[in-house]
Design a protein around this motif. Structure first.
Motif, PDB file in Angstrom:
ATOM      1  N   ALA A 285      13.830  -5.745  10.407  1.00 49.02           N
ATOM      2  CA  ALA A 285      12.693  -6.732  10.269  1.00 49.02           C
ATOM      3  C   ALA A 285      12.384  -6.216   8.556  1.00 49.02           C
ATOM      4  CB  ALA A 285      11.524  -6.606  11.136  1.00 49.02           C
ATOM      5  N   SER A 286      11.530  -7.228   8.186  1.00 46.62           N
ATOM      6  CA  SER A 286      10.747  -7.339   6.731  1.00 46.62           C
ATOM      7  C   SER A 286       9.480  -7.217   7.012  1.00 46.62           C
ATOM      8  CB  SER A 286      11.453  -8.230   5.834  1.00 46.62           C
ATOM      9  OG  SER A 286      12.788  -8.373   5.756  1.00 46.62           O
ATOM     10  N   PHE A 287       8.886  -6.553   6.050  1.00 45.23           N
ATOM     11  CA  PHE A 287       7.379  -6.395   6.346  1.00 45.23           C
ATOM     12  C   PHE A 287       6.720  -6.746   4.940  1.00 45.23           C
ATOM     13  CE2 PHE A 287       9.475  -3.838   9.514  1.00 45.23           C
ATOM     14  CZ  PHE A 287       8.529  -3.890  10.468  1.00 45.23           C
ATOM     15  N   GLY A 288       5.466  -7.432   5.054  1.00 46.12           N
ATOM     16  CA  GLY A 288       4.606  -7.603   4.048  1.00 46.12           C
ATOM     17  C   GLY A 288       3.322  -7.243   4.274  1.00 46.12           C
ATOM     18  N   VAL A 289       2.749  -6.499   3.392  1.00 44.84           N
ATOM     19  CA  VAL A 289       1.423  -5.655   3.968  1.00 44.84           C
ATOM     20  C   VAL A 289       0.369  -5.861   2.907  1.00 44.84           C
ATOM     21  CG1 VAL A 289       0.303  -3.319   4.347  1.00 44.84           C
ATOM     22  CG2 VAL A 289       2.539  -3.659   4.817  1.00 44.84           C
ATOM     23  N   ALA A 290      -1.012  -6.411   3.187  1.00 45.63           N
ATOM     24  CA  ALA A 290      -2.117  -6.601   2.365  1.00 45.63           C
ATOM     25  C   ALA A 290      -3.284  -6.198   2.917  1.00 45.63           C
ATOM     26  CB  ALA A 290      -1.873  -8.139   1.965  1.00 45.63           C
ATOM     27  N   GLU A 291      -4.270  -5.954   1.696  1.00 44.89           N
ATOM     28  CA  GLU A 291      -5.485  -5.495   2.180  1.00 44.89           C
ATOM     29  C   GLU A 291      -6.418  -6.343   1.401  1.00 44.89           C
ATOM     30  OE1 GLU A 291      -7.775  -1.259   1.288  1.00 44.89           O
ATOM     31  OE2 GLU A 291      -6.517  -2.029  -0.341  1.00 44.89           O
ATOM     32  N   GLY A 292      -7.560  -6.404   2.473  1.00 39.21           N
ATOM     33  CA  GLY A 292      -8.815  -7.393   1.822  1.00 39.21           C
ATOM     34  C   GLY A 292      -9.908  -7.359   2.956  1.00 39.21           C
ATOM     35  N   ARG A 293     -10.568  -8.285   2.723  1.00 41.76           N
ATOM     36  CA  ARG A 293     -11.798  -8.460   3.780  1.00 41.76           C
ATOM     37  C   ARG A 293     -11.688  -9.873   4.257  1.00 41.76           C
ATOM     38  NH1 ARG A 293     -16.526  -6.060  -0.276  1.00 41.76           N
ATOM     39  NH2 ARG A 293     -15.625  -4.179  -0.597  1.00 41.76           N
ATOM     40  N   SER A 294     -11.562  -9.806   5.511  1.00 43.77           N
ATOM     41  CA  SER A 294     -10.865 -11.032   6.212  1.00 43.77           C
ATOM     42  C   SER A 294     -12.000 -11.821   6.675  1.00 43.77           C
ATOM     43  CB  SER A 294      -9.880 -10.803   7.348  1.00 43.77           C
ATOM     44  OG  SER A 294     -10.601 -10.098   8.248  1.00 43.77           O
ATOM     45  N   ALA A 295     -13.307 -11.532   6.817  1.00 42.22           N
ATOM     46  CA  ALA A 295     -14.445 -12.344   7.326  1.00 42.22           C
ATOM     47  C   ALA A 295     -14.908 -13.164   6.468  1.00 42.22           C
ATOM     48  CB  ALA A 295     -15.323 -11.376   8.074  1.00 42.22           C
ATOM     49  N   ASN A 296     -15.481 -14.341   6.888  1.00 49.50           N
ATOM     50  CA  ASN A 296     -16.570 -15.160   6.100  1.00 49.50           C
ATOM     51  C   ASN A 296     -15.538 -16.107   4.948  1.00 49.50           C
ATOM     52  OD1 ASN A 296     -18.563 -14.588   7.400  1.00 49.50           O
ATOM     53  ND2 ASN A 296     -19.317 -12.828   6.179  1.00 49.50           N
ATOM     54  N   GLY A 297     -14.324 -16.280   5.503  1.00 48.80           N
ATOM     55  CA  GLY A 297     -13.321 -17.285   4.555  1.00 48.80           C
ATOM     56  C   GLY A 297     -12.485 -16.487   3.776  1.00 48.80           C
ATOM     57  N   GLY A 298     -12.256 -15.030   3.986  1.00 51.66           N
ATOM     58  CA  GLY A 298     -11.292 -14.342   3.670  1.00 51.66           C
ATOM     59  C   GLY A 298      -9.847 -14.366   4.114  1.00 51.66           C
ATOM     60  N   TRP A 299      -9.922 -14.524   5.537  1.00 54.49           N
ATOM     61  CA  TRP A 299      -8.679 -14.612   6.263  1.00 54.49           C
ATOM     62  C   TRP A 299      -7.441 -15.185   5.727  1.00 54.49           C
ATOM     63  CZ3 TRP A 299      -6.279 -11.983   9.587  1.00 54.49           C
ATOM     64  CH2 TRP A 299      -5.491 -12.579  10.420  1.00 54.49           C
ATOM     65  N   LYS A 300      -7.654 -16.627   5.236  1.00 50.17           N
ATOM     66  CA  LYS A 300      -6.542 -17.502   4.559  1.00 50.17           C
ATOM     67  C   LYS A 300      -6.047 -16.686   3.528  1.00 50.17           C
ATOM     68  CE  LYS A 300      -7.989 -21.725   6.597  1.00 50.17           C
ATOM     69  NZ  LYS A 300      -8.357 -23.072   6.213  1.00 50.17           N
TER      70      LYS A 300
ATOM     71  N   ARG B  69      15.714  -7.642   2.350  1.00 49.26           N
ATOM     72  CA  ARG B  69      15.302  -7.423   3.961  1.00 49.26           C
ATOM     73  C   ARG B  69      15.204  -5.595   4.312  1.00 49.26           C
ATOM     74  NH1 ARG B  69      18.015 -12.315   3.885  1.00 49.26           N
ATOM     75  NH2 ARG B  69      16.951 -14.081   4.810  1.00 49.26           N
ATOM     76  N   ASN B  70      14.606  -5.860   5.556  1.00 51.19           N
ATOM     77  CA  ASN B  70      14.578  -4.464   6.326  1.00 51.19           C
ATOM     78  C   ASN B  70      13.788  -3.675   5.203  1.00 51.19           C
ATOM     79  OD1 ASN B  70      14.919  -2.183   8.197  1.00 51.19           O
ATOM     80  ND2 ASN B  70      16.885  -1.798   7.405  1.00 51.19           N
ATOM     81  N   ARG B  71      13.031  -4.039   4.863  1.00 47.03           N
ATOM     82  CA  ARG B  71      11.878  -3.071   4.031  1.00 47.03           C
ATOM     83  C   ARG B  71      10.591  -3.223   3.951  1.00 47.03           C
ATOM     84  NH1 ARG B  71      14.329  -2.732  -0.616  1.00 47.03           N
ATOM     85  NH2 ARG B  71      16.315  -3.383   0.146  1.00 47.03           N
ATOM     86  N   VAL B  72       9.553  -2.721   3.540  1.00 43.80           N
ATOM     87  CA  VAL B  72       8.310  -2.777   3.580  1.00 43.80           C
ATOM     88  C   VAL B  72       7.688  -3.019   2.062  1.00 43.80           C
ATOM     89  CG1 VAL B  72       5.896  -1.938   3.888  1.00 43.80           C
ATOM     90  CG2 VAL B  72       7.948  -1.325   5.543  1.00 43.80           C
ATOM     91  N   CYS B  73       6.780  -4.172   1.805  1.00 47.42           N
ATOM     92  CA  CYS B  73       6.224  -4.210   0.441  1.00 47.42           C
ATOM     93  C   CYS B  73       5.110  -4.674   0.757  1.00 47.42           C
ATOM     94  CB  CYS B  73       6.945  -5.905  -0.211  1.00 47.42           C
ATOM     95  SG  CYS B  73       8.841  -5.575  -0.581  1.00 47.42           S
ATOM     96  N   GLY B  74       3.999  -4.239  -0.171  1.00 47.91           N
ATOM     97  CA  GLY B  74       2.841  -4.414   0.020  1.00 47.91           C
ATOM     98  C   GLY B  74       1.748  -3.755  -1.405  1.00 47.91           C
ATOM     99  N   GLN B  75       0.736  -4.145  -1.725  1.00 47.70           N
ATOM    100  CA  GLN B  75      -0.200  -3.899  -2.438  1.00 47.70           C
ATOM    101  C   GLN B  75      -1.757  -3.927  -2.279  1.00 47.70           C
ATOM    102  OE1 GLN B  75       1.176  -5.530  -6.323  1.00 47.70           O
ATOM    103  NE2 GLN B  75       0.639  -7.579  -5.848  1.00 47.70           N
ATOM    104  N   PRO B  76      -2.448  -3.340  -3.011  1.00 45.29           N
ATOM    105  CA  PRO B  76      -3.916  -3.656  -2.650  1.00 45.29           C
ATOM    106  C   PRO B  76      -4.395  -5.062  -3.061  1.00 45.29           C
ATOM    107  CG  PRO B  76      -3.805  -1.545  -3.425  1.00 45.29           C
ATOM    108  CD  PRO B  76      -2.491  -2.187  -3.611  1.00 45.29           C
TER     109      PRO B  76
END
Length: 605
Positions: A549-564, A582-589
């Motif tokens: 599987a391939s993965f996308g990782v993100a960081e943030g504040r999801s409440a009050n409109g930030g979810w989308k 594929r078969n890897r993890v990508c993400g940044q703050p």
């Protein structure tokens, strides 16, 4: 469905009945409060003094015993100098009795220091003893160095033994005791802070310990010249005179009857024994050595013989210190025993009184108040959709019993309705195939309004099974369903209980990690990826299917409109992971510009 914090009145209950129930409840509460308050005040007055005496007695005993162990260690280290000095002299053959005695004394010193180290973590002491740790480290360091020098010189032939080296080695053994003195001073300060009445005992014990230490130093000051057969130097004579003066000054303070508080009267005779054996006979031995050493190095005895002759003269000094501390410990132990008995008697008496009052109150309450209040409370709880225990048999016979039976029937009906509603909610929020949360439940959690006022971030992991369409086309949709189920199982086994896992749609899954950093979320995604890649999915016919599987990782504040926005960031990272092979993890703050994340407990069926 519940109205927490509100006061509920049944529409069928009249205003008069509601006021009556409320008045009964208030009277019962006031009555119980008055009884408990009066009993509590009485118990506090009776027990407080007894408990305070017990705590003081226990604390004093614990601290004095710890102080005794420090003094014992100082005495053993001081006594170790005797055989150490003996092996430094000329003519000591390997395997001699003095060498055997040195090994015995060293083992005794090590055991005493180990006991002090164990006392540092003793939870029964009044406060942490961590301040002793660096002191003991320094004592161990100096002791190792001094012993190494003793062993080195003892291994040399007599003709190669040097007076300066022997004196330096003896000074090094003195330094071990000097390094331990801060621990003695620390314990004296602790005793003074614990109970000012212990200050006199601590100082007296210290002076008795100093008598034994200075007595050993008196012999050690002349030991090096005797060991190599050299005349006494001016420094040896001066040190001997100073030590002799200190001994006489201290003995003038503590050597009088009644000077040692709490000493067993039967031990008063030890004072005369010290005067006779140490200050008369012991001083005479040193005086004889000094008289010869002033003229030449032709001493009438070897270092080993001097040790064997002089050390026993110091035994009465240590016997007096030990007898004084034993008397103190025995007296404090008796105080603790008396205080504990007094506390136990006071506690038992007040407990019996309190128990009697509670029995009387319980009896009165069970006859009038309890059935009415229990029925009222049960009805209100049921009306507010909160569970209650079964009431069958609690009302006894008669009208109250039939009332409780009716409440039980109502409870059963409401429980059936609640189970049905919970089942429907689980179906609405759970993916039927994998048993995970579905996307609807995840949207409710992710878009929840924040009411806690906590600035908490969340990390979102989106994962997509690689080449899932090819799996369906090659093996069929039933195998594809098995792949989805096994993938869900692997994800569940890889995350924590606090993480939220959902099937996001098709072959996509999502994991929310509240409060985690992007680095932790990336590590979690990598763990899921590795677990999935390294655990082939076994089909019913025994075939093994490797899935990645391939993965996308993100960081943030999801409440009050930030979810989308958080989903968009994670989806972009997922796209990047697929585009990079594929078969890897990508993400940044992400930029923390949204409100904090809050997990909704009701969405986790």
């Amino acid at each position: 469905m519940s109205n927490k914090g509100s006061t509920y009145a049944s529409p069928q209950m009249g205003v008069g009945e509601a006021r009556t129930a409320k008045a009964l409840r208030r009277k019962l509460q006031w009555l119980v409060a008055i009884v408990v308050a009066c009993t509590g005040i009485l118990a506090t007055e009776i027990i407080a003094a007894s408990y305070s005496d017990f705590v003081v007695a226990r604390r004093n005993l614990t601290e004095v015993m710890a102080f005794c162990r420090v003094l014992d260690a100082a005495n053993y280290l001081s006594a170790e100098r005797g055989p150490s000095n003996g092996v430094l002299g000329l003519g000591v053959a390997p395997g001699s009795t003095v060498q055997a005695r040195l090994a015995e004394f060293r083992a005794r010193s090590d055991a005493a220091l180990a006991q002090i180290t164990a006392d540092i973590d003793n939870a029964s002491r009044s406060e942490p003893a961590g301040a002793l740790s660096p002191i003991l480290v320094e004592v161990h360091r100096r002791l190792i160095l001094a012993r190494a020098e003793v062993d080195r010189i003892a291994a040399l032939p007599p003709e190669r033994r040097n007076l300066a080296e022997i004196e330096a080695t003896i000074e090094a053994m003195f330094g071990v005791i000097d390094a331990l003195r801060p621990a003695i001073d620390w314990n004296i300060q602790r005793l003074t802070n614990t109970d000012p009445n212990l200050a006199g005992i601590a100082l007296a014990a210290q002076m008795l310990a100093n008598l034994r230490e200075d007595g050993g130093r008196l012999g050690s000051h002349v030991m090096a010249p005797v060991a190599v057969g050299k005349p006494l130097a001016i420094k040896n004579l001066a040190d001997s005179e100073r030590t002799r003066g200190r001994l006489q000054e201290v003995w003038a303070i503590v050597g009088k009857p009644g000077a040692l508080p709490g000493l067993d009267p039967s031990k008063i005779g030890d004072l005369a024994k010290i005067d006779r054996e140490f200050f008369a006979e012991g001083f005479a031995i040193i005086d004889n050595i000094v008289a010869v050493g002033k003229r030449s190095g032709d001493y009438p005895m070897t270092a080993e013989q001097l040790t064997d002759l002089f050390v026993p003269k110091m035994k009465p000094l240590e016997d007096l210190r030990r007898a004084f501390m034993d008397s103190t410990v025995e007296r404090l132990s008796a105080n603790k025993t008396r205080a504990s008995i007094k506390l136990a008697v006071a506690s038992l008496a007040t407990f019996s009184l309190f128990l009697m009052l509670l029995i009387l109150m319980r009896r009165a309450r069970s006859l009038v108040f309890e059935p009415l209040l229990l029925a009222r409370h049960s009805i209100i709880e049921l009306a507010n959709d909160r569970p209650i225990a079964r009431l069958q048999g609690k009302g006894g016979e008669g009208e109250m019993g039939r009332l409780f039976d009716a409440i039980d029937i109502l409870r059963q009906r409401l429980d059936e309705r609640t189970l049905l509603m919970q089942h429907l909610e689980r179906q609405a929020e759970t993916d039927e195939l994998t048993g995970l949360l579905n996307r609807r439940a995840l949207e409710l959690i992710g878009g929840a309004e924040d009411t806690d006022g906590k600035d908490q971030d969340a990390c979102l992991i989106l994962m997509d099974i690689d080449h899932f369409k090819q799996i369906n086309d090659t093996h069929g949709h039933l195998i594809g369903d098995i792949v989805l189920q096994e993938t869900a199982r692997i994800i569940r086994n890889s995350v924590r209980n606090s993480d939220l896992v959902a099937r996001f749609g098709g072959e996509e899954f999502a994991v929310i990690t509240p409060g985690d950093s992007i680095e932790s979320a990336l590590a979690l995604a990598e763990r899921i990826r590795v677990n999935l890649a390294h655990e082939p999915i076994v089909l019913a016919d025994g075939r093994k299917l490797n899935v990645t599987a391939s993965f996308g990782v993100a960081e943030g504040r999801s409440a009050n409109g930030g979810w989308k926005h958080l989903i968009e960031l994670a989806d972009n990272e997922l796209y990047r992971a697929k585009s990079e092979g594929r078969n890897r993890v990508c993400g940044q703050p992400a930029e923390a510009t949204h409100q904090p994340f809050k997990a909704m407990k009701s969405a986790r069926a």
